[in-house]
Structures are given as structure tokens and as C-alpha cells.
Design an enzyme around this catalytic site. Sequence first.
Site, PDB file in Angstrom:
ATOM      1  N   TYR A 111       0.861  -1.176   0.031  1.00  0.00           N
ATOM      2  CA  TYR A 111       0.010   0.008  -0.059  1.00  0.00           C
ATOM      3  C   TYR A 111       0.981   1.375  -0.034  1.00  0.00           C
ATOM      4  O   TYR A 111       0.583   2.226  -0.837  1.00  0.00           O
ATOM      5  CB  TYR A 111      -0.867  -0.035   1.077  1.00  0.00           C
ATOM      6  CG  TYR A 111      -1.830   1.389   1.147  1.00  0.00           C
ATOM      7  CD1 TYR A 111      -2.805   1.314   0.321  1.00  0.00           C
ATOM      8  CD2 TYR A 111      -1.594   2.226   1.962  1.00  0.00           C
ATOM      9  CE1 TYR A 111      -3.918   2.262   0.305  1.00  0.00           C
ATOM     10  CE2 TYR A 111      -2.734   3.436   2.098  1.00  0.00           C
ATOM     11  CZ  TYR A 111      -3.643   3.485   1.356  1.00  0.00           C
ATOM     12  OH  TYR A 111      -4.494   4.590   1.258  1.00  0.00           O
ATOM     13  N   GLU A 145       1.195   6.472  -6.899  1.00  0.00           N
ATOM     14  CA  GLU A 145       0.018   7.044  -7.424  1.00  0.00           C
ATOM     15  C   GLU A 145       0.325   8.765  -7.405  1.00  0.00           C
ATOM     16  O   GLU A 145      -0.063   9.580  -8.485  1.00  0.00           O
ATOM     17  CB  GLU A 145      -1.161   6.511  -6.889  1.00  0.00           C
ATOM     18  CG  GLU A 145      -1.629   5.339  -6.915  1.00  0.00           C
ATOM     19  CD  GLU A 145      -2.776   5.000  -6.152  1.00  0.00           C
ATOM     20  OE1 GLU A 145      -3.514   5.569  -5.843  1.00  0.00           O
ATOM     21  OE2 GLU A 145      -3.128   3.751  -5.831  1.00  0.00           O
TER      22      GLU A 145
END
Length: 532
Positions: A458, A465
Site C-alpha cells: 500500500y 500514485e
Amino acid sequence: MGKREFARAHHVAFFDAMATELPDDYAPQEVNHLTLGYFAVGGLSLLRELGRVNKDEIAKWVLSFQVHPDAHADEDNGSFYGFCGSRSTQFPLPNVKDPCHNGSHLASTYSALAILKIVGYNLANIDSKALLLSMKKLQQPDGSFMPSHIGAETDLRFVYCAAAICSMLDDWTGMDKLKAKEYIFNCQSYDGGFGMVPGSESHEFNICLLLCSGLLVLIVCLRVSESGGGTFCAVAALHLMGFVQVDLASNLRDSASIDIRMLLEWCLQRQVTDGGFQGRRNKPSDTCYAFCQNPPHLGVSFLTAAAAMAGVGSALRRVYLSVYNWVVFAGWAQVLYYAVLALRESGHEAVYAAVERPLQFAQTAAIMECCDKVVFFLGLVRSPVSATLPQIGSRLFLTWGILWSFPETQSHILVTTLVISWSITEIIRYSFFGMKEALGFSPSWLLWLRYSTFMVLYPTGISSEVGLIWIALPYIKASEKYCFRLPNRWNFSYDYYFTSMLALMIYIPGSPHMFTYMLSQRKKALSKTKTV
């Protein structure tokens, strides 16, 4: 804890004692004496111990509660000539001139007739003419019923009582069945259950009911909700009036009346993990709802239809989820394979070109999970909307709004870390759920991977991102792609650059929220394996 035996003898003794006399602790319930008597006599009947009581004496006791019009009184004077609930509601207080001492009530009348029917009394001997004529005056223009001529709340309970009274007396002159039917139809909620009144939903609200009997004013706090009790009253009343047949299994098609499919689904959803039934969502199970959710008026056919529907629905759900999970798993496996192959042979600059199509397919397929949550309400995806939408929305934004829209970002090394983080995460996730749906279980090592690898993947994925959006900002601003400038015929302006900036800002509170949510899910999932 060992299995407890049903204390039949104790139940019989309790019902026997309660049949006519109330213990001291029940003094506050004296106004409901007849209803409590119905529970006791009905309990003895179910236990096949009705011979313990004197049926003739029981019938005589019940008949003493009926209110009769005076010899010279007009039967159509507005009073209800049913049964009172107790002695204190039957007569006015001494030395008090009480113009409304007639305390007859629909619920008490229902209980009285039910007791008489149980003990074998011939109901043809009842003064049904005055009872039914006066009861019809209690029906309201919308089809509902007041429980008493002095006025009170109106809801499905008293529609059911009126229907049961007419059914037991085999005389339907006491109500307008069509009006009552329309009222019941109006009480069905969007999810198939029934609220006590039209428009009521699964949340509860309190109202105060004033029951005036002589000078006795009893304030009762009622919890009116969409519940098993309301649904039972609705379906049972419709059945008694002849609008719902016993054989529901052959009548599952949509009709102009109640939605049978949604009703069955709603009833099935009320069963909780301990095997009992809840009255409405987010409530603990209660024994009374095991009765309400399985109406005896509808018999085995109701349960057969529900079981058949549940079996078909469950099978279709498992097939759909199995196919969906394994197809998307294959897509992400292809993404990872092409990414690693391109990285080894040509470097990180070639990764995006190698994975573009399978990446777009695998990530866009996740829209099905959003549609299930937001549009179709199918309940196939267990994750809450607050967790599903942000994750899928941000990934779709990266896949189409950044990487596909701005080729300048496609050769950056962050694309490689993004694709690898996403693909490993999704391969584990979709294989985990695919095995659970197809085989009914998943291995413990896969469970551990499902709820542990995110602690590394994550942060790498979310960092990639954010980095790619930041890298794309200059190209977004320079190209003005997806922007609408004034003037235009819609008189509307939109700047994609500021939208991307807003997306970056959302990551600030959104990332900790998602990570915290996943940690809580990990704790919950892995703690279950330790206790098994």
C-alpha cells in the site's frame, strides 16, 4: 456449556397459573389481562395440556368482558362493542360519572375470540352483529383501523386484528377489505419489509398512545418501525382477507400487489449468525421474531418458497462472484507477467507499453464492485462504500486520467512500482475471494497474505500514485486537455488541472483512512483464525 433441555413441565405450570390469575409482579399489566390469558391458554394448547383448565369456565370468564349495547341504545352510536382487556377497563370507577367507560379494544377483542376458539366455544353464539357493525366505524378513510372508539394511533397491528376478528367470526361485514388492502400495500417499504404505517422505514421512532378507560389513562411508549411484527401483520392480514394465497411458491412473479420476491428476501435476511431472527436491521435476535418471520398462516409453502429462492439466489451469487474473481485474477496475473518480462528485457521505460491493455481491462472491471454498492444494491461486495469507492476511483483516475491521457508519464520508473504493487495486491485478493466462492474456503497462508502484504504494497502503491499525478501536472496544465473554457454555449468552465490538484489533496486524509481501515480488517480477520 451443555445443551439445555426444554423445561416443559415448568412451562405448563406457568401457563396453568397464568390462565386466569395474574401474579403480583404482573399487576401493572392488569389492563392487558385478557391478552395475557390468550398467551397462557394458547401456550397450553401448543403443549397439548389444555385439559388442565376448565374450558367452560375459561369461556365464561372471557365472555364476561364483552361490552353489549344497552337495551334502548342505538347500536350505531359510535361506540365499539367488542371486548375489554380487563376488569379495570370494563367498568367506571366508583362514584365517578364517566361518559366513556366502554373500554373495549380491538386487540382485546382479538385475544378474546382467539381464546374462545382455542377452548372450542361456538363463536356463532357471540353477539357478532353489534361487534362488527361498531368495528366498521373504527376503520379510517385510508383503510387503517383505530383500536378503540375513543381514538388512538392507527397502524398495521389493528388492521390485522380486524381481519382476524372477521375471519374467526366468518363475517366480513366489519371492514372494507379493499381499503384495508390498499393501506397494507402502502406500508411496504423499498426493501420488501413492511413499516407499521405508510412511509416508515427501518429506523424507529417513538409515539405516545393514550388509552382512556374510565379515569385510567395509560401512557404507552410504542416503538413503531419496519419490523418482523409489522411484516407479519401485513402478510397475515392479506392472507386472511384472501389477497395472498398459501402457495407462494407458485406466485413469486411480480404482481400489482405486494412484492413477494422482495418480501421473501427481506425475511431471509433477518436471520442472524446465532440462528435467531431480528425484527429489523442492526438489532439482536429475539424469539418472538422467529414466529413473526415464519407466519403460520402461510404454512410450509412460505418457507419452501423462501428456501427455494434462497438456494437459487445463493447459487447465482456464488457463480457470479467466482467467475468475476477468477477472470479479474487472470487479468492481473497477465499484468504482472508482462511487467516483469518487460522490465527484465527492456527496462522500466517499456513496462507501460507491455501492460497497457490488460491493465486497463483488469482495473476497469472493478467498476462492477462500485455498481453493486452504489447502483444495484445487490449486496455482493462486503466492503463498505467508504472503502470501495475511494480505492477504485483513485485507480481509475490513474489508469485513464493520467497514464492513458498523458503519455509523457508512461516511461517513468514510478509506473513500474505502481503496476507491480497493484498487480501483486490484486492477484492475492482476487484469488482469495475466488477460492472462497468456488470452494467455500481459502488456505490460511493466503488469508495471511491477503491481510498482511498491504503493509508494504500500500505505501509503495500510494506513493507511486501521488508521484505520477504530480509528474503529470505540468503536462495537464500545458495541454489543457479535458478543460472547458468560457465562453461556450453551456456557460460552464472546468479545469482538469485543478481537479488533479484536488485529487492530490484528497490523498492527504484519504491514505491514512484507508490504511487504518485495512489494519482494523487485518486484526479482525487474523483474530478469527486464532480462535478457530
